[in-house]
Scaffold this motif. Structure first.
Motif, PDB file in Angstrom:
ATOM      1  N   UNK A   1       8.977  -5.133  -9.032  1.00 36.55           N
ATOM      2  CA  UNK A   1       8.472  -3.941  -8.344  1.00 36.55           C
ATOM      3  C   UNK A   1       9.173  -3.768  -6.999  1.00 36.55           C
ATOM      4  N   UNK A   2       9.296  -2.513  -6.587  1.00 33.39           N
ATOM      5  CA  UNK A   2       9.795  -2.181  -5.244  1.00 33.39           C
ATOM      6  C   UNK A   2       9.171  -0.845  -4.840  1.00 33.39           C
ATOM      7  N   UNK A   3       8.716  -0.706  -3.585  1.00 34.49           N
ATOM      8  CA  UNK A   3       8.757  -1.732  -2.538  1.00 34.49           C
ATOM      9  C   UNK A   3       7.687  -2.793  -2.752  1.00 34.49           C
ATOM     10  N   UNK A   4       7.937  -3.955  -2.167  1.00 29.71           N
ATOM     11  CA  UNK A   4       6.976  -5.056  -2.215  1.00 29.71           C
ATOM     12  C   UNK A   4       6.404  -5.315  -0.839  1.00 29.71           C
ATOM     13  N   UNK A   5       5.222  -5.916  -0.828  1.00 29.73           N
ATOM     14  CA  UNK A   5       4.642  -6.350   0.449  1.00 29.73           C
ATOM     15  C   UNK A   5       5.425  -7.557   0.930  1.00 29.73           C
ATOM     16  N   UNK A   6       5.865  -7.519   2.168  1.00 31.41           N
ATOM     17  CA  UNK A   6       6.681  -8.614   2.709  1.00 31.41           C
ATOM     18  C   UNK A   6       5.822  -9.820   3.049  1.00 31.41           C
TER      19      UNK A   6
ATOM     20  N   UNK B   1       0.850  -1.192   0.000  1.00 31.64           N
ATOM     21  CA  UNK B   1       0.000   0.000   0.000  1.00 31.64           C
ATOM     22  C   UNK B   1       0.884   1.240   0.000  1.00 31.64           C
ATOM     23  N   UNK B   2       1.546   1.457  -1.116  1.00 31.84           N
ATOM     24  CA  UNK B   2       2.520   2.540  -1.179  1.00 31.84           C
ATOM     25  C   UNK B   2       2.769   2.886  -2.644  1.00 31.84           C
ATOM     26  N   UNK B   3       3.378   4.036  -2.873  1.00 37.59           N
ATOM     27  CA  UNK B   3       3.880   4.380  -4.202  1.00 37.59           C
ATOM     28  C   UNK B   3       4.923   3.335  -4.590  1.00 37.59           C
ATOM     29  N   UNK B   4       4.863   2.832  -5.817  1.00 42.04           N
ATOM     30  CA  UNK B   4       5.691   1.702  -6.228  1.00 42.04           C
ATOM     31  C   UNK B   4       6.435   2.015  -7.517  1.00 42.04           C
ATOM     32  N   UNK B   5       7.686   1.579  -7.590  1.00 43.75           N
ATOM     33  CA  UNK B   5       8.440   1.662  -8.837  1.00 43.75           C
ATOM     34  C   UNK B   5       8.333   0.327  -9.549  1.00 43.75           C
ATOM     35  N   UNK B   6       7.945   0.376 -10.820  1.00 43.59           N
ATOM     36  CA  UNK B   6       7.697  -0.818 -11.616  1.00 43.59           C
ATOM     37  C   UNK B   6       8.713  -0.877 -12.754  1.00 43.59           C
ATOM     38  N   UNK B   7       9.500  -1.948 -12.809  1.00 50.36           N
ATOM     39  CA  UNK B   7      10.454  -2.171 -13.895  1.00 50.36           C
ATOM     40  C   UNK B   7       9.915  -3.282 -14.794  1.00 50.36           C
ATOM     41  N   UNK B   8       9.780  -2.983 -16.072  1.00 49.27           N
ATOM     42  CA  UNK B   8       9.286  -3.945 -17.057  1.00 49.27           C
ATOM     43  C   UNK B   8      10.323  -4.032 -18.164  1.00 49.27           C
TER      44      UNK B   8
ATOM     45  N   UNK C   1      -0.364   4.386  -5.546  1.00 43.83           N
ATOM     46  CA  UNK C   1      -1.038   3.273  -4.880  1.00 43.83           C
ATOM     47  C   UNK C   1      -2.249   2.807  -5.680  1.00 43.83           C
ATOM     48  N   UNK C   2      -2.295   1.518  -5.946  1.00 43.11           N
ATOM     49  CA  UNK C   2      -3.419   0.929  -6.645  1.00 43.11           C
ATOM     50  C   UNK C   2      -3.357   1.010  -8.159  1.00 43.11           C
ATOM     51  N   UNK C   3      -2.306   1.618  -8.713  1.00 43.74           N
ATOM     52  CA  UNK C   3      -2.227   1.784 -10.166  1.00 43.74           C
ATOM     53  C   UNK C   3      -1.180   0.884 -10.818  1.00 43.74           C
TER      54      UNK C   3
ATOM     55  N   UNK D   1       4.693   7.916 -23.406  1.00 44.58           N
ATOM     56  CA  UNK D   1       4.365   9.139 -22.667  1.00 44.58           C
ATOM     57  C   UNK D   1       2.924   9.553 -22.957  1.00 44.58           C
ATOM     58  N   UNK D   2       2.579   9.537 -24.220  1.00 42.81           N
ATOM     59  CA  UNK D   2       1.216   9.940 -24.574  1.00 42.81           C
ATOM     60  C   UNK D   2       0.176   9.012 -23.954  1.00 42.81           C
ATOM     61  N   UNK D   3       0.507   7.708 -23.875  1.00 43.28           N
ATOM     62  CA  UNK D   3      -0.436   6.744 -23.311  1.00 43.28           C
ATOM     63  C   UNK D   3      -0.505   6.844 -21.795  1.00 43.28           C
ATOM     64  N   UNK D   4       0.661   6.753 -21.128  1.00 46.58           N
ATOM     65  CA  UNK D   4       0.679   6.686 -19.667  1.00 46.58           C
ATOM     66  C   UNK D   4       0.293   8.007 -19.019  1.00 46.58           C
ATOM     67  N   UNK D   5       0.839   9.093 -19.543  1.00 48.04           N
ATOM     68  CA  UNK D   5       0.610  10.383 -18.892  1.00 48.04           C
ATOM     69  C   UNK D   5      -0.551  11.148 -19.517  1.00 48.04           C
ATOM     70  N   UNK D   6      -0.589  11.190 -20.843  1.00 46.89           N
ATOM     71  CA  UNK D   6      -1.610  11.985 -21.488  1.00 46.89           C
ATOM     72  C   UNK D   6      -2.973  11.334 -21.510  1.00 46.89           C
ATOM     73  N   UNK D   7      -3.026  10.078 -21.990  1.00 43.69           N
ATOM     74  CA  UNK D   7      -4.317   9.417 -22.171  1.00 43.69           C
ATOM     75  C   UNK D   7      -4.871   8.835 -20.879  1.00 43.69           C
ATOM     76  N   UNK D   8      -4.040   8.148 -20.094  1.00 44.65           N
ATOM     77  CA  UNK D   8      -4.533   7.423 -18.926  1.00 44.65           C
ATOM     78  C   UNK D   8      -4.210   8.093 -17.592  1.00 44.65           C
ATOM     79  N   UNK D   9      -3.279   9.024 -17.579  1.00 45.99           N
ATOM     80  CA  UNK D   9      -2.918   9.680 -16.327  1.00 45.99           C
ATOM     81  C   UNK D   9      -2.399   8.725 -15.270  1.00 45.99           C
ATOM     82  N   UNK D  10      -1.644   7.713 -15.704  1.00 44.38           N
ATOM     83  CA  UNK D  10      -1.180   6.671 -14.783  1.00 44.38           C
ATOM     84  C   UNK D  10       0.170   6.972 -14.157  1.00 44.38           C
ATOM     85  N   UNK D  11       0.951   7.851 -14.750  1.00 48.62           N
ATOM     86  CA  UNK D  11       2.320   8.038 -14.261  1.00 48.62           C
ATOM     87  C   UNK D  11       2.797   9.451 -14.519  1.00 48.62           C
ATOM     88  N   UNK D  12       3.587   9.945 -13.582  1.00 46.93           N
ATOM     89  CA  UNK D  12       4.230  11.250 -13.730  1.00 46.93           C
ATOM     90  C   UNK D  12       5.689  11.070 -14.143  1.00 46.93           C
ATOM     91  N   UNK D  13       6.352  10.064 -13.566  1.00 44.66           N
ATOM     92  CA  UNK D  13       7.782   9.887 -13.795  1.00 44.66           C
ATOM     93  C   UNK D  13       8.048   8.500 -14.368  1.00 44.66           C
TER      94      UNK D  13
END
Length: 396
Positions: free
Chosen positions: A391-396, A225-232, A297-299, A263-275
């Protein structure tokens, strides 16, 4: 030592400063298993050791109004300085002396180990650093490419002066290297050969490939339940492979520039990410391509789905002509911007020429220009076929 060294000087009469860089074909992945973190500690020590009982290289350069630094990666170490033009020859001599003929000091070693431990603690508190190490560990499980560059606190704490001295003599000194000076003139003391620079002539230390005999590690994300960094991402092209340029262009198409489709998809169209950001790195046995996205959180699941869908679209249709042109320009500008500053120019040339002494900006630029939409689509398909999510952080 460093007998197989590329030595070059770039003369630009309009400069008033000089950039000096020595790149060495030795990095964290070459450390012995029992001495993880050795290259990183050695980098710190060589910059901090007293020169002939006086100040360190860093202090000497700073007193001249310049700046000096070093960095350790998985497969390379860079030692570099930017100074006023009139100090070029003095600093070139100091840098070569500091790296190739150090006066190791036990007190300095202990002090620098403390600094390295603080650096590791800071990295452990930064989720971006943590997810980066975790992603490479998942991509290359049990392989030297999956090791953390800085080692662990326990490994660093266990290093003594004997281990560091032997590492310098047996691992750094026999390595290939590239020395580049970018200045308004050619320094009179620029070595004509590596032997002249180091006083030794030896064959380079072989760097045999280590078989990648394990598949990437995959597991379902455990969302906290936190802001998460996702590496794909996925494995990509090895160092020197011609197909590496298509992965580089794919990274530009998935990067944080407003010109990128992601960028257009994540930030412009869906508003899912800033960075978010993307890159492709090439190593001896494989490359690593990845997108890194900060998810609120939750995205997180929606972010993974969006990146995967964008890769599928790219693999099926390739980039549009407009997007491909923008991505090529972004990749080329990164090269050309690196020539506008003396230090950046020296670093750019040295880190490429340590692997390929014939490397030029012009050849690289031409290769980037020639990447086609079909080749980018093929790179996207390869990423999709081998996709890893960390992903990090992860739920332990």
């Amino acid at each position: 030592m460093l007998d197989h060294t590329s030595i070059s000087s770039v003369v630009d009469p309009g400069l008033r400063t000089a950039g000096i860089c020595l790149a060495v074909d030795y990095g964290a992945r070459h450390d012995p298993v029992e001495h993880g973190g050795l290259a990183h500690v050695l980098e710190h020590l060589l910059m901090a050791n007293p020169l002939r009982g006086a100040e360190s290289l860093c202090e000497r350069v700073e007193r001249l109004g310049g700046r000096a630094n070093a960095e350790t990666g998985l497969e390379q170490m860079l030692f570099h300085a930017q100074v006023l033009a009139e100090d070029t020859e003095d600093v070139l001599d100091l840098l070569l002396r500091a790296v190739t003929r150090p006066e190791h000091d036990a007190g300095v070693l202990e002090a620098e180990k403390t600094v390295v431990l603080q650096e590791l603690a800071a990295m452990a508190a930064d989720p971006v650093d943590v997810v980066q190490d975790a992603f490479l560990a998942d991509l290359f499980p049990g392989h030297p490419l999956g090791r953390p560059v800085g080692g662990t606190a326990a490994q660093v704490g266990a290093l003594d002066l004997t281990a560091v001295t032997e590492g310098h003599r047996e691992r750094l000194l026999p390595s290939r290297a590239a020395l580049v000076v970018v200045a308004p003139f050619t320094p009179q003391n620029l070595p004509a050969t590596a032997e002249a620079a180091t006083g030794a002539a030896a064959p380079p230390l072989p760097r045999p490939a280590v078989a990648l005999d394990t598949a990437p590690r995959r597991s379902a994300p455990r969302w906290a339940d936190d802001f998460t960094w996702v590496a794909v991402g996925a494995r990509s092209a090895v160092t020197g492979a011609t197909e590496r340029h298509r992965f580089q262009i794919l990274a530009e198409l998935f990067g944080g520039s407003p010109s990128s489709p992601l960028y257009r998809l994540l930030r412009g169209e869906k508003g899912l990410a800033y960075s978010f950001q993307a890159w492709d790195r090439n190593y001896t046995e494989s490359g690593a391509w990845r997108v890194l996205v900060g998810a609120d959180t939750g995205k997180g699941e929606a972010v993974i789905e969006a990146v995967t869908r964008a890769l599928e679209e790219m693999a099926t249709h390739g980039p549009s002509d407009v997007d491909l042109d923008a991505a090529r320009r972004q990749a080329r500008s990164a090269l050309l911007f690196g020539q506008e500053n003396a230090l950046d120019h020296a670093r750019l040339l040295a880190r490429h020429r340590v692997a390929d002494p014939a490397w030029t900006v012009e050849t690289e630029e031409a290769a980037l220009r020639s990447v086609t939409a079909g080749q980018v689509a093929g790179a996207a398909r390869q990423v999709l076929d081998d996709l890893v999510v960390t992903i990090r952080p992860e739920r332990s």
